[in-house]
Design a protein around this motif. Structure first.
Motif, PDB file in Angstrom:
ATOM      1  N   THR A  45       7.157   0.304   1.989  1.00  0.00           N
ATOM      2  CA  THR A  45       5.973   0.568   1.173  1.00  0.00           C
ATOM      3  C   THR A  45       6.216   0.107  -0.258  1.00  0.00           C
ATOM      4  O   THR A  45       7.336  -0.281  -0.632  1.00  0.00           O
ATOM      5  CB  THR A  45       5.647   2.062   1.161  1.00  0.00           C
ATOM      6  OG1 THR A  45       6.711   2.767   0.469  1.00  0.00           O
ATOM      7  CG2 THR A  45       5.521   2.608   2.575  1.00  0.00           C
ATOM      8  N   SER A  84       0.844  -1.190   0.000  1.00  0.00           N
ATOM      9  CA  SER A  84       0.000   0.000   0.000  1.00  0.00           C
ATOM     10  C   SER A  84       0.877   1.236   0.000  1.00  0.00           C
ATOM     11  O   SER A  84       2.009   1.202   0.488  1.00  0.00           O
ATOM     12  CB  SER A  84      -0.915   0.019   1.225  1.00  0.00           C
ATOM     13  OG  SER A  84      -1.696   1.185   1.254  1.00  0.00           O
ATOM     14  N   ASN A  85       0.338   2.310  -0.550  1.00  0.00           N
ATOM     15  CA  ASN A  85       0.943   3.633  -0.386  1.00  0.00           C
ATOM     16  C   ASN A  85      -0.042   4.569   0.297  1.00  0.00           C
ATOM     17  O   ASN A  85       0.172   5.786   0.342  1.00  0.00           O
ATOM     18  CB  ASN A  85       1.369   4.221  -1.740  1.00  0.00           C
ATOM     19  CG  ASN A  85       2.661   3.602  -2.255  1.00  0.00           C
ATOM     20  OD1 ASN A  85       3.587   3.350  -1.483  1.00  0.00           O
ATOM     21  ND2 ASN A  85       2.731   3.352  -3.548  1.00  0.00           N
ATOM     22  N   LEU A 142      -0.862   3.136   6.326  1.00  0.00           N
ATOM     23  CA  LEU A 142       0.517   2.961   6.755  1.00  0.00           C
ATOM     24  C   LEU A 142       0.703   3.419   8.194  1.00  0.00           C
ATOM     25  O   LEU A 142       1.409   2.777   8.978  1.00  0.00           O
ATOM     26  CB  LEU A 142       1.457   3.728   5.823  1.00  0.00           C
ATOM     27  CG  LEU A 142       1.569   3.168   4.400  1.00  0.00           C
ATOM     28  CD1 LEU A 142       2.221   4.178   3.476  1.00  0.00           C
ATOM     29  CD2 LEU A 142       2.352   1.865   4.398  1.00  0.00           C
ATOM     30  N   ILE A 170       8.708  -1.626   8.106  1.00  0.00           N
ATOM     31  CA  ILE A 170       7.717  -1.726   7.040  1.00  0.00           C
ATOM     32  C   ILE A 170       8.192  -0.942   5.824  1.00  0.00           C
ATOM     33  O   ILE A 170       8.497   0.246   5.909  1.00  0.00           O
ATOM     34  CB  ILE A 170       6.346  -1.189   7.505  1.00  0.00           C
ATOM     35  CG1 ILE A 170       5.894  -1.912   8.769  1.00  0.00           C
ATOM     36  CG2 ILE A 170       5.316  -1.340   6.396  1.00  0.00           C
ATOM     37  CD1 ILE A 170       5.780  -3.404   8.628  1.00  0.00           C
TER      38      ILE A 170
END
Length: 203
Positions: free
Chosen positions: A28, A7-8, A13, A26
């Motif tokens: 991205t 995901s972005n 996030l 994490i």
């Protein structure tokens, strides 16, 4: 441990990083150089979650987890469900998604309904290599039951948060601070399953 989150979305996030904590790094999609539009064509929340995670693993050779979420409303036979992000359009070229339009359509479709029960549902799929380098898949589900209000309340969160009142609470998701929502959200509950699995695997 380092993982790619497929995901972005900055809101997602932030939520994920808050739940997972400092033990996990994490990355991205942008971090791994993925600018592709990830496929979401299965028609189901679990299917879309798996499809996205496998796409990243297959194309970028990195352990990855992906989520797919939806709001499932009883009186609307589970709508908007897998189409929650595009309920009022935004899934075609040239169209833009709009949380406000999605909420407006939801409230219009529920106008006059006495049954306003609903649930937020998230399915997270982890795809990681086994000892031979082949992909292995694990899924984790999180559900939060609640009620759809007749008008939005709050400015935090995103999506349908302003009209979703989780059971046992007097604040909508959009009225809660992130620290509170992160304890009880559907995404947090699915992430707890992921974290538990990864912790057992590391021990």
């Amino acid at each position: 441990m380092e993982l790619c989150f497929a995901s972005n979305n900055p809101h997602k996030l932030t939520e994920v990083a808050d739940v997972l904590g400092p033990s996990f790094t994490i990355r991205t999609l942008a971090d791994i150089g993925c600018t592709d539009e990830l496929p979401e064509t299965t028609g189901t929340i679990p299917g879309n979650s798996a499809q996205k995670a496998h796409y990243v693993f297959d194309h970028f050779n990195v352990a990855c987890f992906a989520d797919d979420s939806g709001l499932e409303v009883d009186a609307l036979n589970g709508e908007p469900g897998v189409d929650s992000a595009f309920y009022a359009g935004g899934d075609k070229p040239g169209e833009t998604r709009s949380h406000e339009r999605n909420i407006a359509k939801l409230l219009k479709n529920l106008d006059g309904q006495t049954n306003r029960r609903a649930q937020f549902r998230t399915v997270i799929t982890l795809v990681a290599p086994d000892a031979t380098g082949s992909p292995t898949e694990h899924q984790f589900e999180g559900i939060v039951p609640g009620t759809i209000l007749t008008e939005p309340r709050g400015t935090e969160g995103f999506g349908y948060d302003p009209v979703f009142l989780p059971d046992g609470y007097t604040q909508t998701f959009a009225e809660m601070p992130l620290s509170e929502k992160s304890k009880i959200s559907h995404r947090a509950r699915a992430l707890a399953g992921l974290v538990g699995f990864l912790s057992r695997k590391e021990s």
